[in-house]
Design a protein around this motif. Structure first.
Motif, PDB file in Angstrom:
ATOM      1  N   UNK A  46       6.113 -13.624 -25.292  1.00 25.16           N
ATOM      2  CA  UNK A  46       6.916 -14.706 -25.850  1.00 25.16           C
ATOM      3  C   UNK A  46       8.292 -14.176 -26.237  1.00 25.16           C
ATOM      4  N   UNK A  47       9.349 -14.805 -25.741  1.00 20.84           N
ATOM      5  CA  UNK A  47      10.705 -14.364 -26.063  1.00 20.84           C
ATOM      6  C   UNK A  47      10.993 -14.531 -27.553  1.00 20.84           C
ATOM      7  N   UNK A  48      10.503 -15.622 -28.119  1.00 20.65           N
ATOM      8  CA  UNK A  48      10.862 -15.960 -29.496  1.00 20.65           C
ATOM      9  C   UNK A  48      10.222 -15.031 -30.510  1.00 20.65           C
ATOM     10  N   UNK A  49       8.954 -14.692 -30.307  1.00 24.87           N
ATOM     11  CA  UNK A  49       8.235 -13.880 -31.290  1.00 24.87           C
ATOM     12  C   UNK A  49       8.076 -12.425 -30.870  1.00 24.87           C
ATOM     13  N   UNK A  50       8.213 -12.135 -29.554  1.00 24.93           N
ATOM     14  CA  UNK A  50       8.014 -10.784 -29.069  1.00 24.93           C
ATOM     15  C   UNK A  50       6.556 -10.387 -28.975  1.00 24.93           C
ATOM     16  N   UNK A  51       5.636 -11.328 -29.168  1.00 26.93           N
ATOM     17  CA  UNK A  51       4.205 -11.059 -29.094  1.00 26.93           C
ATOM     18  C   UNK A  51       3.650 -11.487 -27.745  1.00 26.93           C
ATOM     19  N   UNK A  52       2.531 -10.900 -27.328  1.00 32.59           N
ATOM     20  CA  UNK A  52       1.884 -11.372 -26.096  1.00 32.59           C
ATOM     21  C   UNK A  52       1.499 -12.839 -26.216  1.00 32.59           C
ATOM     22  N   UNK A  53       1.703 -13.570 -25.151  1.00 34.60           N
ATOM     23  CA  UNK A  53       1.409 -15.006 -25.168  1.00 34.60           C
ATOM     24  C   UNK A  53      -0.066 -15.259 -25.451  1.00 34.60           C
ATOM     25  N   UNK A  54      -0.936 -14.401 -24.921  1.00 34.45           N
ATOM     26  CA  UNK A  54      -2.371 -14.597 -25.141  1.00 34.45           C
ATOM     27  C   UNK A  54      -2.720 -14.537 -26.627  1.00 34.45           C
ATOM     28  N   UNK A  55      -2.101 -13.618 -27.378  1.00 38.91           N
ATOM     29  CA  UNK A  55      -2.385 -13.517 -28.809  1.00 38.91           C
ATOM     30  C   UNK A  55      -1.954 -14.778 -29.549  1.00 38.91           C
ATOM     31  N   UNK A  56      -0.847 -15.378 -29.112  1.00 40.64           N
ATOM     32  CA  UNK A  56      -0.337 -16.581 -29.781  1.00 40.64           C
ATOM     33  C   UNK A  56      -1.203 -17.795 -29.448  1.00 40.64           C
TER      34      UNK A  56
END
Length: 328
Positions: A87-97
């Motif tokens: 994710x560009x906004x959070x810098x976290x893997x999309x799967x975790x979000x």
């Protein structure tokens, strides 16, 4: 039956591929990209952004590559590694979000479907059997009213009434002290005390639509010759109704799973935002506004998968309920 299911699964593969391509292209259609939005936010706050910084970030996020290259890397990562990107906004893997919210979305969808079917079928049957009665007119009025009024209006009204007259907190799915708490009996009770309101609000529109569908289909079946033949053989009205016309009238309701399931999973985005629900709906809205293409594309892809799953389930249920479908 197995051949029927296998064909449906084979049809789903090219459909998913086409949906993923369309979803990725649609996300790219608005002018600019995530970095454009980010730089505009920084500029509005008085921050100066150097061109070298922009180029470095564009290379880091892979936005300097053609769209087909970006899509290829994204889809290959999903298929081979289950990696939906960052994710560009959070810098976290999309799967975790996503997985943190998808469980609540599934649970909310299941409860809403149960609520809708539990009330739509008996109300539709009563409305058809008692055609032009007070019950029929009341059901018709309620159905058209709930179809006409937007869901978020019901959400705002219900939240106002419940908080003003009953002094209850209705935002979210948990009270403040249970939001991050481990599951326990107290947390389950708190969840049940909160979840019924969004289930009712989200399900009212679908409930009203299915009541009208059930009524129309049952009225059509009740006028057919086989009903008169079954009645002439001495079957009671209740047995006749349940064994034949109701069973056939349920077919169109079963087929609605294809669109009800993804609609509920998406969280009825505005309702989810209004009621602060921790589902995928607000997450999708935020990712689209921020042009967070990997997060938005993954959510759209998952909703599309749910559409195909819902259609597959409805096809299987139709094949079980109606032998004519299997023979076709």
């Amino acid at each position: 039956m197995l051949a029927f299911i296998a064909r449906r699964l084979l049809y789903a593969i090219p459909t998913l591929l086409a949906v993923s391509v369309v979803a990725f292209i649609i996300i790219q259609l608005p002018p600019g990209d995530y970095l454009t939005t980010l730089m505009a936010d920084w500029a509005s706050q008085g921050g100066a952004v150097q061109e070298g910084t922009v180029l470095a970030m564009r290379e880091r996020y892979g936005l300097d590559q053609p769209i087909y290259v970006q899509y290829y890397k994204w889809i290959v990562g999903i298929v081979t590694q289950g990696d939906f990107g960052i994710s560009f906004e959070t810098g976290q893997p999309v799967t975790d979000i996503i997985w943190g919210r998808l469980g609540f979305s599934f649970l909310l969808a299941f409860l809403t479907l149960c609520f809708v079917w539990l009330f739509a079928i008996p109300i539709g049957i009563l409305s058809a059997v008692r055609q032009y009665s007070i019950a029929d007119y009341s059901a018709a009025f309620a159905a058209f009213f709930f179809l006409a009024v937007p869901d978020f209006v019901f959400a705002l009204t219900a939240m106002y009434i419940w908080s003003t007259f009953f002094g209850q907190s209705v935002g979210g799915l948990f009270s403040d002290q249970f939001i991050d708490a481990p599951w326990s009996w107290a947390r389950l009770v708190d969840f049940i005390s909160h979840v019924w309101l969004p289930v009712v609000v989200i399900g009212l529109g679908s409930l009203a639509a299915l009541v009208r569908i059930m009524r129309a289909n049952l009225l059509d079946e009740l006028s057919k010759p086989y009903v008169a033949t079954a009645r002439a053989k001495g079957l009671s009205e209740f047995e006749l109704l349940i064994r034949y016309p109701v069973r056939i009238a349920l077919n169109p309701l079963i087929s609605t799973l294809g669109w009800i399931l993804p609609a509920v999973i998406s969280g009825e985005i505005i309702v989810a935002v209004v009621m602060s629900l921790p589902t995928t709906g607000p997450l999708l809205l935020r990712s689209l506004l921020a042009q967070d293409m990997y997060l938005a594309g993954s959510l759209i892809l998952l909703i599309s998968v749910l559409t195909i799953i819902g259609t597959l389930i409805s096809d299987i249920l139709l094949a079980i309920a109606d032998p004519r479908v299997r023979r076709q």
